[in-house]
Design a protein around this motif. Structure first.
Motif, short mmCIF file in Angstrom:
data_model
loop_
_atom_site.label_atom_id
_atom_site.label_comp_id
_atom_site.label_asym_id
_atom_site.label_seq_id
_atom_site.Cartn_x
_atom_site.Cartn_y
_atom_site.Cartn_z
N LYS A 39 42.86 31.58 41.59
CA LYS A 39 42.07 32.34 40.40
C LYS A 39 42.16 33.74 40.80
O LYS A 39 41.99 34.15 42.04
N GLN A 40 42.13 34.70 39.91
CA GLN A 40 42.24 36.08 39.82
C GLN A 40 40.91 36.80 40.21
O GLN A 40 40.05 36.22 39.54
N GLU A 41 40.75 37.19 41.54
CA GLU A 41 39.59 37.99 41.68
C GLU A 41 39.60 39.26 41.61
O GLU A 41 40.74 39.93 42.17
N SER A 46 40.54 45.47 34.16
CA SER A 46 40.93 44.10 33.79
C SER A 46 42.45 43.72 33.85
O SER A 46 43.31 44.43 32.98
N SER A 99 45.80 41.32 33.49
CA SER A 99 45.90 40.34 32.51
C SER A 99 47.18 39.63 32.91
O SER A 99 48.21 40.19 33.30
N LYS A 146 44.39 34.65 30.78
CA LYS A 146 44.26 34.62 32.16
C LYS A 146 43.75 36.27 32.32
O LYS A 146 44.34 37.10 33.04
N THR A 167 41.17 38.72 33.35
CA THR A 167 40.09 38.81 34.28
C THR A 167 39.29 40.27 34.21
O THR A 167 39.96 41.25 34.41
N GLU A 184 32.92 36.27 30.20
CA GLU A 184 33.59 34.85 30.47
C GLU A 184 34.44 34.90 28.92
O GLU A 184 33.86 34.74 27.66
#
Lengths: 111, 114
Positions: free
Chosen positions: A1-3, A91, A93, A98, A100, B44
């Motif tokens: 998961k991208q952080e 952000s 992408s 996806k 984030t 989100e």
């Protein structure tokens, strides 16, 4: 998961200063990285889009760089103005779902 | 172009009521996204559409939430019944140019459920 991490979380500078906002991300498999600004009670405004094959992108007083392999991007704002006061979001992408967002850097430029 | 247009900008309702949020994407954009923003959780992704077809709704919190896109210029997000924890700002965004395209956001719909 991208952080996605943005440093600093908040910044206050006098008008006229040049400043750098930092963004780091954990997954380098991205298509592009977008910088947004968000004013209170408003939507996100796109500032710059850097494709994964690019190193930097410029628009007026804004310059964004991307080092995909190291998972870093910076947003440079030259000659800051009070109107630049806002929250800046980074952000990366990795595809449609996806995308984030970092938690942002809240910038205040003091006249 | 007018940008992404959302309505209403503000909605205050009571728990249990149905809420419908509306979005008109930028003309020519073939992907549409619904996001929710709260102080606690940030932005989100709830659901996204490609060419009017829902592709991924795994972000929809529960069955009380539903979204439709009957044509390329209109989408709705419905909450029925609404609960206080649904209070948030709901954003619609659109893009063209595939997965690597530039994302454009609307001004958002601020929902307060009492």
């Amino acid at each position: 998961k991208q952080e996605v991490t943005q440093i600093p979380a908040a910044l206050s500078v006098p008008e006229g200063e040049n400043l750098v906002l930092n963004c780091s991300f954990t997954d380098s498999a991205i298509y592009n990285l977008q910088w947004f600004r968000q004013d209170p009670g408003k939507g996100l405004t796109s500032l710059l889009l850097i494709q994964s094959s690019q190193r930097e992108q410029t628009s007026g007083r804004l310059n964004a760089s991307l080092d995909k392999s190291s998972g870093r991007s910076t947003l440079y704002i030259a000659a800051s103005q009070p109107g630049d006061s806002a929250t800046y979001l980074c952000s990366p992408s990795g595809g449609y779902q996806k995308v984030t967002f970092g938690t942002g850097t809240k910038l205040q430029v003091i006249p | 172009d007018a940008g992404v247009i959302q309505s209403p900008r503000h909605e205050v309702t009571e728990m249990g009521q149905e809420v419908t949020l509306r979005c008109k994407p930028i003309s020519g954009h073939n992907s549409l996204f619904w996001y929710r923003q709260t102080m606690m959780r940030g932005l989100e992704l709830l659901i996204y559409f490609n060419n009017n077809v829902p592709i991924d709704d795994s972000g929809m919190p529960e069955d009380r939430f539903s979204a439709k896109m009957p044509n390329a210029s209109f989408s709705t997000l419905k909450i029925q019944p609404s609960e206080p924890r649904d209070s948030a700002v709901y954003f619609c965004a659109s893009k063209s140019g595939g997965a690597g395209g530039e994302l454009f956001f609307g001004e958002g719909s601020r929902l307060t459920v009492l």
